[in-house]
Motif scaffolding. Structure first.
Motif, PDB file in Angstrom:
ATOM      1  N   TYR A  34      77.963  17.462  24.959  1.00 45.31           N
ATOM      2  CA  TYR A  34      77.545  16.492  25.971  1.00 45.31           C
ATOM      3  C   TYR A  34      76.317  16.979  26.751  1.00 45.31           C
ATOM      4  O   TYR A  34      76.350  17.181  27.961  1.00 45.31           O
ATOM      5  CB  TYR A  34      78.695  16.121  26.914  1.00 45.31           C
ATOM      6  CG  TYR A  34      79.516  17.266  27.482  1.00 45.31           C
ATOM      7  CD1 TYR A  34      79.319  17.719  28.784  1.00 45.31           C
ATOM      8  CD2 TYR A  34      80.527  17.861  26.744  1.00 45.31           C
ATOM      9  CE1 TYR A  34      80.090  18.729  29.329  1.00 45.31           C
ATOM     10  CE2 TYR A  34      81.308  18.866  27.273  1.00 45.31           C
ATOM     11  CZ  TYR A  34      81.086  19.304  28.562  1.00 45.31           C
ATOM     12  OH  TYR A  34      81.855  20.309  29.096  1.00 45.31           O
ATOM     13  N   GLU A  36      72.729  16.792  28.693  1.00 48.07           N
ATOM     14  CA  GLU A  36      72.243  15.811  29.668  1.00 48.07           C
ATOM     15  C   GLU A  36      70.887  16.233  30.188  1.00 48.07           C
ATOM     16  O   GLU A  36      70.582  17.430  30.280  1.00 48.07           O
ATOM     17  CB  GLU A  36      73.226  15.678  30.833  1.00 48.07           C
ATOM     18  CG  GLU A  36      73.409  16.969  31.618  1.00 48.07           C
ATOM     19  CD  GLU A  36      74.556  16.924  32.626  1.00 48.07           C
ATOM     20  OE1 GLU A  36      75.539  16.200  32.377  1.00 48.07           O
ATOM     21  OE2 GLU A  36      74.464  17.633  33.647  1.00 48.07           O
ATOM     22  N   SER A  75      79.611  22.369  26.440  1.00 52.17           N
ATOM     23  CA  SER A  75      79.685  21.844  25.078  1.00 52.17           C
ATOM     24  C   SER A  75      80.251  22.927  24.174  1.00 52.17           C
ATOM     25  O   SER A  75      79.934  24.112  24.329  1.00 52.17           O
ATOM     26  CB  SER A  75      78.297  21.441  24.587  1.00 52.17           C
ATOM     27  OG  SER A  75      77.785  20.354  25.326  1.00 52.17           O
ATOM     28  N   SER A 355      80.282   5.739  32.266  1.00 51.71           N
ATOM     29  CA  SER A 355      79.952   5.945  30.854  1.00 51.71           C
ATOM     30  C   SER A 355      80.147   4.650  30.078  1.00 51.71           C
ATOM     31  O   SER A 355      80.944   3.784  30.462  1.00 51.71           O
ATOM     32  CB  SER A 355      80.822   7.052  30.246  1.00 51.71           C
ATOM     33  OG  SER A 355      82.183   6.665  30.202  1.00 51.71           O
ATOM     34  N   SER A 357      80.888   3.498  26.094  1.00 53.42           N
ATOM     35  CA  SER A 357      81.300   4.015  24.785  1.00 53.42           C
ATOM     36  C   SER A 357      80.845   3.108  23.654  1.00 53.42           C
ATOM     37  O   SER A 357      81.069   1.885  23.684  1.00 53.42           O
ATOM     38  CB  SER A 357      82.818   4.162  24.725  1.00 53.42           C
ATOM     39  OG  SER A 357      83.270   5.099  25.671  1.00 53.42           O
ATOM     40  N   THR A 362      81.810   8.493  20.729  1.00 54.19           N
ATOM     41  CA  THR A 362      80.444   8.591  21.222  1.00 54.19           C
ATOM     42  C   THR A 362      80.230   7.701  22.437  1.00 54.19           C
ATOM     43  O   THR A 362      80.647   6.541  22.458  1.00 54.19           O
ATOM     44  CB  THR A 362      79.448   8.194  20.120  1.00 54.19           C
ATOM     45  OG1 THR A 362      79.667   9.013  18.970  1.00 54.19           O
ATOM     46  CG2 THR A 362      78.021   8.392  20.595  1.00 54.19           C
ATOM     47  N   ALA A 363      79.578   8.260  23.462  1.00 53.05           N
ATOM     48  CA  ALA A 363      79.285   7.513  24.687  1.00 53.05           C
ATOM     49  C   ALA A 363      78.008   8.045  25.321  1.00 53.05           C
ATOM     50  O   ALA A 363      77.564   9.163  25.034  1.00 53.05           O
ATOM     51  CB  ALA A 363      80.454   7.632  25.668  1.00 53.05           C
ATOM     52  N   VAL A 364      77.424   7.241  26.181  1.00 50.64           N
ATOM     53  CA  VAL A 364      76.342   7.706  27.052  1.00 50.64           C
ATOM     54  C   VAL A 364      76.890   7.674  28.477  1.00 50.64           C
ATOM     55  O   VAL A 364      77.791   6.886  28.800  1.00 50.64           O
ATOM     56  CB  VAL A 364      75.084   6.823  26.932  1.00 50.64           C
ATOM     57  CG1 VAL A 364      74.452   7.000  25.572  1.00 50.64           C
ATOM     58  CG2 VAL A 364      75.413   5.348  27.188  1.00 50.64           C
ATOM     59  N   GLY A 399      73.182  11.511  30.045  1.00 47.62           N
ATOM     60  CA  GLY A 399      73.530  12.318  28.885  1.00 47.62           C
ATOM     61  C   GLY A 399      74.217  11.553  27.781  1.00 47.62           C
ATOM     62  O   GLY A 399      74.505  10.351  27.898  1.00 47.62           O
ATOM     63  N   ILE A 400      74.465  12.255  26.699  1.00 46.28           N
ATOM     64  CA  ILE A 400      75.158  11.724  25.515  1.00 46.28           C
ATOM     65  C   ILE A 400      76.386  12.577  25.260  1.00 46.28           C
ATOM     66  O   ILE A 400      76.302  13.813  25.255  1.00 46.28           O
ATOM     67  CB  ILE A 400      74.245  11.753  24.282  1.00 46.28           C
ATOM     68  CG1 ILE A 400      72.964  10.940  24.525  1.00 46.28           C
ATOM     69  CG2 ILE A 400      74.973  11.230  23.046  1.00 46.28           C
ATOM     70  CD1 ILE A 400      71.926  11.121  23.427  1.00 46.28           C
ATOM     71  N   LEU A 401      77.511  11.931  25.040  1.00 48.47           N
ATOM     72  CA  LEU A 401      78.769  12.616  24.708  1.00 48.47           C
ATOM     73  C   LEU A 401      79.170  12.253  23.283  1.00 48.47           C
ATOM     74  O   LEU A 401      79.232  11.075  22.926  1.00 48.47           O
ATOM     75  CB  LEU A 401      79.869  12.183  25.674  1.00 48.47           C
ATOM     76  CG  LEU A 401      81.323  12.517  25.274  1.00 48.47           C
ATOM     77  CD1 LEU A 401      81.540  14.021  25.266  1.00 48.47           C
ATOM     78  CD2 LEU A 401      82.311  11.844  26.210  1.00 48.47           C
ATOM     79  N   HIS A 402      79.426  13.274  22.465  1.00 50.84           N
ATOM     80  CA  HIS A 402      79.943  13.034  21.111  1.00 50.84           C
ATOM     81  C   HIS A 402      81.073  14.033  20.839  1.00 50.84           C
ATOM     82  O   HIS A 402      80.902  15.241  21.000  1.00 50.84           O
ATOM     83  CB  HIS A 402      78.845  13.203  20.054  1.00 50.84           C
ATOM     84  CG  HIS A 402      79.346  12.947  18.663  1.00 50.84           C
ATOM     85  ND1 HIS A 402      79.610  11.671  18.207  1.00 50.84           N
ATOM     86  CD2 HIS A 402      79.629  13.788  17.650  1.00 50.84           C
ATOM     87  CE1 HIS A 402      80.060  11.758  16.959  1.00 50.84           C
ATOM     88  NE2 HIS A 402      80.060  13.015  16.596  1.00 50.84           N
TER      89      HIS A 402
END
Length: 404
Positions: A34, A36, A75, A355, A357, A362-364, A399-402
């Motif tokens: 994640y 950012e 992460s 956030s 999804s 996956t989400a921003v 940020g991006i979460l995967h």
């Protein structure tokens, strides 16, 4: 050597299906990344020459305008697996490593640097594991993850909830991962479970810097309640964070006993087409030393609390808000003749985020937080930088979460 170990581990992953089939075991590769982009600034520090708490050093007045950086927080990727022996018995393991998505620097992390252990579990006997892992105190409390990205992030409640407001040494933290740990948890009975962890001092000489972390939790439907207690012996979380003239750390006759006790309550409920989870944490942390010389640090105690709300709406949106605060507390010096002031050692933090999804993995996300320090306090949520006495810290991140 680290690269060879990693290569061997990845080779093992490739062969995992065959191994799992032969031994009725399972191995899973998992992770959460994640990174950012972060915009941070530090303003309003206490001016040089101003009066401050007895426990802090002189203020420097340092601050900075908005800086832009890329952070990766905690992460990580890992391997976990298990093997069933039948009759409720099984072995399990986990190897987890921090991943610096922003710099790719393995020298700053190390293979297996996060929770890494091996253990055995039996349905009627509970679970035991040996390794390097978060403490029971950390595990049971402040468990409402802020959008799934709070670990190591500036929105984490632990920045104020689990630390002292003076000094920069991690010896004062009650948000720890502890090496050389033995962990045991009982079977769950009607939602109730007890846990205990012990980490010995492998370098024990005249001092014995061990840790004991214990707790009990109750889970039943939407209700979660936990009480945790932790002891740090001869860690000197007080002396290692005060000025050298007050410190007992170099005095061979001095000893320390730092303690933390925390109650946590969590409740989940439906509201407006979504699931809401509210959590409240209240903690009391004490740093206490004995055998020191007159005029040096003896004791500091303060109370902290946090409240948070996590909202999972029907659809792709999720929101979170949290508020954390710490009182200035009280202190004393050996001999009882000199006064000890905690004026300005209070702090608070407010965080809000959302956030969106694209899938289950996956989400921003967007985060905003502000941390206010009392004029003597040095609470800090900056990644890689110290906070100035009395400074306020504002941060915004995208940020991006995967997860995998």
């Amino acid at each position: 050597m680290k690269r060879k170990v990693l290569a061997i581990a990845l080779a093992g992953i490739a062969g995992a299906p065959m191994l799992a089939s032969a031994q009725s075991a399972s191995v899973t590769l998992y992770g959460r990344l994640y990174p950012e982009i972060n915009f941070a600034r530090m303003t309003g520090p206490t001016a040089p020459g101003s009066g401050v708490s007895t426990l802090t050093g002189p203020p420097t007045g340092e601050s900075f305008g908005t800086i832009t950086k890329l952070d990766a927080s905690n992460s990580r990727f890992g391997l976990r697996g298990s093997e069933s022996f039948g009759n409720g018995w099984a072995a399990f393991f986990q190897i987890e490593t921090r991943v610096l998505v922003d710099t790719g620097n393995p020298e700053a992390t190390g293979f297996g640097s996060r929770d890494t252990y091996v253990g055995l579990t039996g349905a009627d006997w509970g679970l035991v594991k040996l390794g390097n892992m978060d403490t029971v105190y950390k595990n049971l409390g402040d468990s409402l993850s802020f959008l799934g990205v709070s670990s190591g992030n500036f929105v984490s409640n632990s920045n104020v909830l689990s630390k002292q407001g003076f000094g920069t040494s991690s010896a004062g933290s009650f948000h720890l991962r502890r090496a050389n740990s033995v962990w045991y948890e009982t079977p769950t009975y009607r939602g109730l479970q007890a846990l205990v962890q012990y980490s010995p001092d492998e370098a024990k000489k005249t001092r014995n810097a061990y840790l004991v972390s214990t707790g009990v939790k109750y889970e039943n439907g939407p209700i979660y309640v936990a009480l945790a207690y932790e002891v740090h012996r001869d860690t000197f979380g007080g002396s290692r964070n005060v000025a050298s003239a007050l410190s007992n750390f170099s005095d061979s006759n001095a000893r320390s006993k730092d303690t933390g006790i925390r109650a946590t309550g969590q409740y989940r409920f439906p509201l407006i087409g979504g699931e809401q989870t509210i959590e409240v944490d209240v903690a009391e942390i004490e740093f206490k030393e004995s055998g020191g010389k007159d005029g040096r640090f003896e004791k500091y105690r303060h109370t902290t609390y946090a409240i948070g709300l996590d909202s999972k709406w029907n659809g792709p949106w999720r929101t979170a808000v949290a508020y954390t605060a710490a009182g200035a507390g009280s202190c004393s010096l050996f001999g009882g003749v000199l006064p000890c002031s905690t004026s300005g050692l209070d702090g608070k933090q407010f965080s809000v985020g959302a956030s969106y999804s694209f899938s289950q993995r996956t989400a921003v996300f967007a985060l905003v937080a502000k941390l206010w320090n009392g004029h003597s306090a040095q609470y800090n949520n900056l990644d890689g930088s110290d906070a100035s006495l009395g400074a306020d810290i504002q941060q915004i991140a995208l940020g991006i979460l995967h997860s995998f």
